[in-house]
Design a protein around this motif. Structure first.
Motif, short mmCIF file in Angstrom:
data_model
loop_
_atom_site.label_atom_id
_atom_site.label_comp_id
_atom_site.label_asym_id
_atom_site.label_seq_id
_atom_site.Cartn_x
_atom_site.Cartn_y
_atom_site.Cartn_z
N GLN A 213 0.96 -1.25 0.00
CA GLN A 213 0.07 0.07 -0.03
C GLN A 213 1.06 1.13 0.13
OE1 GLN A 213 -3.08 0.01 3.10
NE2 GLN A 213 -3.39 2.24 2.82
N VAL A 214 0.52 2.30 -1.09
CA VAL A 214 1.31 3.34 -1.02
C VAL A 214 0.84 4.62 -0.32
CG1 VAL A 214 2.48 4.69 -2.76
CG2 VAL A 214 2.56 2.44 -3.30
N THR A 215 -0.46 4.93 -0.46
CA THR A 215 -1.14 5.95 0.16
C THR A 215 -1.95 5.66 1.20
OG1 THR A 215 -2.96 5.90 -1.41
CG2 THR A 215 -1.06 7.19 -2.24
N THR A 216 -1.96 6.47 2.14
CA THR A 216 -2.93 6.44 3.17
C THR A 216 -3.84 7.66 3.41
OG1 THR A 216 -1.18 7.05 4.83
CG2 THR A 216 -1.48 4.68 4.52
N ASP A 217 -4.54 7.98 2.06
CA ASP A 217 -4.88 9.56 2.15
C ASP A 217 -6.47 9.28 2.71
OD1 ASP A 217 -2.92 9.89 0.62
OD2 ASP A 217 -4.02 10.62 -1.18
N LYS A 218 -6.99 8.09 3.03
CA LYS A 218 -8.08 8.02 3.86
C LYS A 218 -9.27 9.03 3.16
CE LYS A 218 -5.77 6.90 8.04
NZ LYS A 218 -5.56 7.39 9.46
N SER A 219 -9.27 9.03 1.92
CA SER A 219 -10.39 9.65 0.98
C SER A 219 -10.86 8.56 -0.01
CB SER A 219 -9.98 11.01 0.80
OG SER A 219 -8.79 10.82 -0.18
N MET A 220 -10.12 9.00 -1.27
CA MET A 220 -10.11 8.22 -2.25
C MET A 220 -9.15 8.48 -3.25
SD MET A 220 -13.76 7.39 -4.69
CE MET A 220 -14.13 9.14 -4.92
N VAL A 221 -8.61 7.55 -3.75
CA VAL A 221 -7.42 7.53 -4.91
C VAL A 221 -7.90 6.81 -6.18
CG1 VAL A 221 -5.00 6.93 -5.19
CG2 VAL A 221 -5.57 7.89 -2.98
N LEU A 222 -7.74 7.40 -7.17
CA LEU A 222 -8.08 6.81 -8.49
C LEU A 222 -7.24 7.01 -9.59
CD1 LEU A 222 -11.75 8.40 -8.54
CD2 LEU A 222 -11.11 6.32 -7.85
#
Length: 455
Positions: A213-222
Motif C-alpha cells: 500500500q502506497v497511500t494512506t489518504d483516507k479519502s479516495m485515490v483513483l
C-alpha cells in the motif's frame, strides 16, 4: 502490507537488489557455458507444437526446504513462461517428479528419452543452494531435448528476500535467449484497492505477489499511471477535498501536485517520454482534455466542446491523443493530433467505449466496450476501425486495460463473484489469469516498466 516510508524504502532496496541479480548472474556463468548455443533459437530449431514445449520440475534444495523454495522457483518460472504466450509448460507435477527421479540413473544426469515423452523442446533443471555468507543461489540449466545437449545455463545469487526476482530474471533471460525479445517477468503494476472502505494506491509484482500500500489518504485515490521510465506514479486523490492530480515518487514517498484546479483533475497519463502529462479537467461541469509539463506547468487546453472529453492517452510516437467523448451521443474513442489538425472517431461498434490504451508499438488501442449489459476488453486497429477484436467474453464487467511493456499481455480489472480483481490476458485473448485476490479488490491497473529500464 500497509503503507509507510519504511515499507517503500525496503521495497526499493529489494528492487535495486533484484536489478543487481542480473549483473551477478552474468558474472557467475557456469563453467560449462562455453557449450551454449549463442543464436536465437525460435524459428530455426522448433520441433512439434506451435508453442515452445518445456518442462520445469521442482528444483532440489541443498538444505531442509521448509519454505518450499524449490517448488516456488518452478512455479514462478512456469507462470512467467506461460504468460508470454510463447511457451507451453508441462503441468502434471507427478509426471515431472517421475521424470526427475529417472534422471538420477541417467548418464549425464538427464534422461532425454524420458523427457521427450512429456515435452518436445526443453527441460529446465536447477538447484537451490546457500553460500557461506547466507546468500541464496539458483543454479539453472536448460537442455535441448531434440539436440540432447545443454543449451543455456546461469547461476543467480542474492539475498533470500529477492528469491522470486531471481526466478523471474531467469525467465526473462531464457525468453530473450530463445526469441530475442525482452520479457516482463520483472515488471510491476500500480493499482487501487479498498482499505477500510476507502480506495488507496498500491503497487505489486506483475504476477500479483508483494502488494504494498502506497497511500494512506483516507479519502479516495483513483486512476494511477506509472511513469514510463521512473518510479513515479500519477494519480487523482480526494485527500484535499477536491479531485486533484498528484505525482508520487515511490523511492521516498514524496508527492507533488500536477493540477489542483477547481473541478475534477483526473485520468492523468504520462507522455511516452515522461516529460508531459495529459489529463481531463472539469470546468463549469464540463470536462475537456489538457496537456501540461510533468511538473504541472505550461497548461494547454486541447479540446473545447460541450460534450464530455476524458481518459486521454498519448500515442507511443507522441503525435496523437486517444480519448473518450460523448459528442455523438454515447461515449466512443476518438483520436486527435497534438497539433489539432486531425480529429476522428476510432470506434464504431459497442454502445459505450472508454479507457483507451495504446499498444507499445502504437498499432492497436485497447479499451472497455459495452455489449449488452457488460463491459468487455476489445482492441481496434486505429488506422482501420473495422479491424476490431473482442478479447474477453462477458464473464463480468471488465474495464481499465493496460498493456505490458512488450505488448504481449494486457491487464484489466474484472468483477468476479461481486469483487473486482486484476487479471492478465495474452493480447490475442488467450490465457486469462487472475493475479490478485484481495479483500479490498483490485481496480484500474497501470503496468510499469521493467526494473532495469528505470532511471
Amino acid at each position: 502490507m500497509r503503507a509507510s516510508k519504511a515499507n517503500l524504502s525496503a521495497h526499493f532496496k529489494t528492487a535495486k537488489a533484484a536489478v543487481a541479480v542480473f549483473i551477478s548472474a552474468m558474472l557467475a556463468l557456469a563453467p560449462w557455458a562455453g557449450a551454449q548455443n549463442n543464436g536465437v533459437w525460435i524459428g530455426t530449431s522448433r520441433v512439434g507444437s506451435p508453442s515452445i514445449e518445456i518442462a520445469v520440475p521442482e528444483f532440489p534444495v541443498s538444505w531442509d526446504d521448509k519454505e518450499g523454495l524449490g517448488a516456488q522457483a518452478a512455479d514462478v518460472i512456469n507462470f512467467d513462461l506461460k504468460a508470454t504466450g510463447m511457451f507451453k509448460p508441462h503441468e502434471n507435477k507427478d509426471f515431472l517428479k517421475q521424470a526427475s527421479e529417472k534422471d538420477l540413473k541417467a548418464k549425464g544426469g538427464v534422461d532425454f528419452d524420458e523427457w521427450k515423452t512429456l515435452v518436445s523442446n526443453f527441460v529446465v533443471k536447477g538447484v537451490v543452494g546457500q553460500k557461506p555468507d547466507g546468500k541464496i543461489y539458483l543454479d539453472t540449466r536448460v537442455y535441448d531435448i531434440q539436440q540432447r545437449k545443454l543449451y543455456f545455463s546461469k547461476i543467480y545469487t542474492g539475498p533470500k528476500a529477492i528469491f522470486r526476482q531471481m526466478a523471474h530474471q531467469f525467465s526473462d533471460d531464457l525468453l530473450n535467449r530463445l526469441t530475442g525479445e525482452q520479457g516482463i517477468a520483472r515488471t510491476r503494476m500500480a493499482f487501487v484497492s479498498k482499505q477500510m472502505g476507502r480506495k488507496e494506491l498500491f503497487i505489486m509484482d506483475y504476477d500479483g505477489y508483494n502488494p504494498i500500500q502506497v497511500t494512506t489518504d483516507k479519502s479516495m485515490v483513483l486512476f494511477p499511471n506509472w511513469h514510463p521510465k521512473k518510479d513515479l506514479i500519477l494519480f487523482t486523490t480526494f485527500r484535499y477535498r477536491n479531485p486533484d492530480l498528484y505525482a508520487m515518487d515511490l523511492r521516498n514517498g514524496t508527492r507533488y501536485p500536477v493540477s489542483r484546479k477547481i473541478g475534477s483533475n483526473s485520468t492523468g497519463e504520462w507522455s511516452p517520454d515522461g516529460k508531459r502529462v495529459v489529463f481531463s479537467l472539469t470546468k463549469g461541469g464540463n470536462a475537456d482534455i489538457y496537456i501540461a509539463n510533468a511538473d504541472g506547468g505550461s497548461v494547454v487546453q486541447l479540446t473545447s466542446a460541450p460534450s464530455i472529453e476524458t481518459s486521454p492517452a498519448i500515442s507511443p510516437d507522441g503525435r496523437y491523443v486517444a480519448f473518450s467523448s460523448d459528442r455523438t451521443g454515447s461515449p466512443q474513442i476518438y483520436i486527435m493530433s497534438l497539433d489539432g489538425k486531425e480529429n476522428w472517431r476510432a470506434t464504431w461498434t459497442g454502445g459505450y467505449n472508454e479507457g483507451a490504451a495504446w499498444s507499445p508499438k502504437g498499432d492497436y488501442i485497447a479499451y472497455a466496450s459495452m455489449n449488452g449489459n457488460n463491459f468487455n476488453i476489445s482492441v481496434v486497429n486505429w488506422r482501420e476501425p473495422r479491424d476490431v477484436r473482442q478479447l474477453t467474453a462477458g464473464a463480468g464487467s471488465e474495464e481499465s486495460p493496460t498493456w505490458a511493456p512488450n505488448g504481449r499481455n494486457i491487464a484489466f480489472a474484472a468483477r468476479r463473484n461481486g469483487t473486482k480483481q486484476i487479471f492478465i490476458i495474452n493480447s490475442d485473448g488467450t490465457n486469462q489469469t487472475p493475479v490478485t485476490s484481495m479483500p479490498g479488490g483490485g481496480y484500474t491497473p497501470s503496468w510499469g516498466p521493467p526494473l532495469d529500464l528505470l532511471k
